[in-house]
Design an enzyme around this catalytic site. Structure first.
Site, PDB file in Angstrom:
ATOM      1  N   PHE A  79     -62.524  -3.923   3.919  1.00  0.00           N
ATOM      2  CA  PHE A  79     -62.635  -2.598   2.605  1.00  0.00           C
ATOM      3  C   PHE A  79     -62.021  -3.942   1.424  1.00  0.00           C
ATOM      4  O   PHE A  79     -61.289  -5.413   1.571  1.00  0.00           O
ATOM      5  CB  PHE A  79     -61.034  -2.669   3.212  1.00  0.00           C
ATOM      6  CG  PHE A  79     -60.471  -2.085   1.619  1.00  0.00           C
ATOM      7  CD1 PHE A  79     -60.082  -0.722   1.559  1.00  0.00           C
ATOM      8  CD2 PHE A  79     -59.204  -2.551   1.044  1.00  0.00           C
ATOM      9  CE1 PHE A  79     -59.694  -0.119   0.462  1.00  0.00           C
ATOM     10  CE2 PHE A  79     -58.983  -2.113  -0.186  1.00  0.00           C
ATOM     11  CZ  PHE A  79     -58.873  -0.863  -0.400  1.00  0.00           C
ATOM     12  N   ASP A  93     -63.720 -12.411   0.428  1.00  0.00           N
ATOM     13  CA  ASP A  93     -62.576 -11.810  -0.101  1.00  0.00           C
ATOM     14  C   ASP A  93     -61.201 -12.444   0.953  1.00  0.00           C
ATOM     15  O   ASP A  93     -61.119 -12.306   2.200  1.00  0.00           O
ATOM     16  CB  ASP A  93     -62.629 -10.498   0.589  1.00  0.00           C
ATOM     17  CG  ASP A  93     -61.551  -8.897  -0.026  1.00  0.00           C
ATOM     18  OD1 ASP A  93     -60.298  -9.548  -0.806  1.00  0.00           O
ATOM     19  OD2 ASP A  93     -61.928  -8.312  -0.149  1.00  0.00           O
ATOM     20  N   LYS A 139     -53.471  -9.922  -3.842  1.00  0.00           N
ATOM     21  CA  LYS A 139     -52.586  -9.538  -3.280  1.00  0.00           C
ATOM     22  C   LYS A 139     -51.432 -10.494  -3.643  1.00  0.00           C
ATOM     23  O   LYS A 139     -50.327 -10.722  -4.455  1.00  0.00           O
ATOM     24  CB  LYS A 139     -52.808  -9.454  -2.104  1.00  0.00           C
ATOM     25  CG  LYS A 139     -52.887  -7.699  -1.845  1.00  0.00           C
ATOM     26  CD  LYS A 139     -53.071  -7.047  -0.861  1.00  0.00           C
ATOM     27  CE  LYS A 139     -52.734  -5.895  -0.475  1.00  0.00           C
ATOM     28  NZ  LYS A 139     -54.687  -5.352  -0.085  1.00  0.00           N
TER      29      LYS A 139
HETATM   30  C1  PLP Z   1     -56.004  -4.801  -1.101  1.00  0.00           C
HETATM   31  C2  PLP Z   1     -57.365  -5.485  -0.992  1.00  0.00           C
HETATM   32  C3  PLP Z   1     -57.952  -5.619  -2.070  1.00  0.00           C
HETATM   33  C4  PLP Z   1     -58.148  -4.813  -3.297  1.00  0.00           C
HETATM   34  O1  PLP Z   1     -56.991  -4.916  -3.720  1.00  0.00           O
HETATM   35  P1  PLP Z   1     -55.786  -4.288  -5.057  1.00  0.00           P
HETATM   36  O2  PLP Z   1     -55.477  -4.657  -5.416  1.00  0.00           O
HETATM   37  O3  PLP Z   1     -56.051  -2.759  -4.411  1.00  0.00           O
HETATM   38  O4  PLP Z   1     -57.111  -3.570  -6.213  1.00  0.00           O
HETATM   39  C5  PLP Z   1     -59.378  -6.153  -1.955  1.00  0.00           C
HETATM   40  N1  PLP Z   1     -59.298  -6.489  -0.853  1.00  0.00           N
HETATM   41  C6  PLP Z   1     -59.076  -6.919   0.463  1.00  0.00           C
HETATM   42  C7  PLP Z   1     -58.859  -7.344   1.393  1.00  0.00           C
HETATM   43  C8  PLP Z   1     -58.017  -5.865   0.284  1.00  0.00           C
HETATM   44  O5  PLP Z   1     -56.659  -6.179   1.344  1.00  0.00           O
END
Ligand code: PLP
Length: 395
Positions: free
Chosen positions: A136, A221, A250
């Site tokens: 994700f 990520d 986050k």
């Molecule tokens: C939450 C998340 C995103 C997206 O972040 P947003 O601030 O909601 O755009 C991208 N990558 C990972 C691994 C995430 O957990």
């Protein structure tokens, strides 16, 4: 009079299936709803509120900054942003920072940087990005294309060209996918929304080697697993690898919206003035918050505590597994843990909420545990007691 929930349904687009409570305030690891009910929060805004709620240092920094300057555009310098970037550089071993507002935006910018760098230094054909199945990366078009789960992509075609997927934790699958056109590999050290699935250590080290050997950028990520969540400042530090680009968000702002791209000096040269920008990105307010988060979370004593409490929580959950046959696996690192069941977990989550405990799933059958990093053992015990009670009652 209509309730807040009913008013929300009137005016909000129908994108979230909200739980039926209206949260009003928070303190430490607890939040309170409008009716005064208290909840122990093992969601933390989805791995955002690492310092919990009402953290004195964070609150003060934000309030002081509001009185001075919140936003002034990246046309000018502001000191909180420089300080936050200096801390990220010091803590990560990477050299250059770009601030944005969210995870998706960080991933998006990271992919742009990878293509820019490859176009400048590796040749015009190196444009492809390989991401992982079940990953994700966010909701913008590039990020949702990189996301390896069809449910997030349904109805959005055509997606961004030049992104393909391979199996996570399977080095051969990556070897097969990689070719002369590959410019970068995008990977979560622990898949968050994909069910709290950690990359195996050997695997991620092999990925790193394979990338180096083939002049391919390793792009991590760490939007969910970064900033202390796994008991290391950045999850890759646990794996002993050196990524080229890292996306953060986050936990970075402790509740204020900020994302960041970190890169090595060489790779950051992919961007020239005008190549990328963000109006709000790294404004003085959010950076004043990020600075406190980085100072507090970056302390080795705090990280050690996260590892310790993570081990403790994992042991408690593993105990539960011995009592309940429908728990399949407990996994994750630090305070980013998941418990996979052989059935949907929604009913358990609602049952816990009714007893004053907030939990969130990751996929249909996995309960995720991402409490504030400041959670204490007694609160972990309390959480496990409620969870066990609810699981016994549901049967
Ligand atoms: C939450 C998340 C995103 C997206 O972040 P947003 O601030 O909601 O755009 C991208 N990558 C990972 C691994 C995430 O957990």
């Amino acid at each position: 009079m209509l309730s807040v929930m009913d008013r929300g349904k009137e005016v909000f687009m129908n994108t979230y299936a909200q739980f039926p409570i209206v949260l009003e305030k928070g303190d430490g690891v607890y939040v309170y709803d409008q009716e005064g009910n208290k909840y122990l929060d093992f969601v933390a805004g989805i791995a955002v509120n690492g310092l919990g709620y009402n953290h004195a240092g964070l609150q003060k920094a934000l309030k002081d900054q509001v009185d001075k300057l919140t936003h002034c555009s990246n046309l000018y310098w502001n000191e909180p942003a420089v300080e936050a970037a200096e801390l990220l550089v010091k803590l990560s071993g990477l050299d250059k920072i770009f601030f944005c507002n969210s995870g998706a935006e960080a991933v998006e910018g990271a992919m742009k940087l990878a293509r820019k760098y490859a176009g400048k230094y590796l040749g015009p054909d190196k444009v492809e990005i390989i991401a992982m199945n079940n990953s994700f990366h966010g909701r913008t078009y590039g990020a949702v294309t990189a996301t390896g789960q069809l449910k997030y992509q349904k109805g959005l075609s055509p997606l961004l060209p030049g992104i393909k997927h391979c199996e996570y934790n399977d080095i051969e699958s990556l070897q097969e996918a990689m070719n002369d056109k590959t410019c970068a590999v995008l990977i979560e050290p622990i898949q968050g929304e994909g069910g709290i699935r950690p990359a195996e250590k050997d695997y991620l080290q092999e990925v790193s080697k394979l990338c180096k050997k083939n002049n391919v950028l390793l792009m991590l990520d760490e939007v969910q697993c970064g900033v202390g969540r796994t008991g290391y400042m950045f999850a890759y530090q646990r794996y002993g690898i050196e990524p080229d680009i890292v996306a953060l968000a986050k936990g970075l702002g402790g509740g204020v919206p900020i994302g960041a791209i970190m890169a090595s000096k060489k790779v950051a040269e992919g961007f020239s003035p005008g190549d990328h920008a963000s109006t709000y990105g790294g404004n003085a307010l959010v950076c004043a918050g990020a600075k406190v988060v980085l100072e507090v979370v970056g302390q080795e004593t705090l990280l050690e505590q996260v590892r310790k409490k993570g081990t403790y929580l994992k042991a408690q959950l593993t105990n539960l597994q011995e009592k309940f046959n429908d728990i399949i696996e407990v996994r994750g690192h630090g305070l980013m843990l998941g418990m996979e069941m052989n059935k949907p977990v929604k009913e358990i989550i609602l049952g816990c909420m009714a007893k004053g405990l907030l939990l969130v799933g990751s996929g249909e059958k996995i309960i995720r545990f991402v409490p504030p990093l400041i959670v204490e053992e007694k609160e972990i015990d309390f959480m496990v007691t409620i969870l066990e009670e609810v699981m016994s009652e549901i049967g």
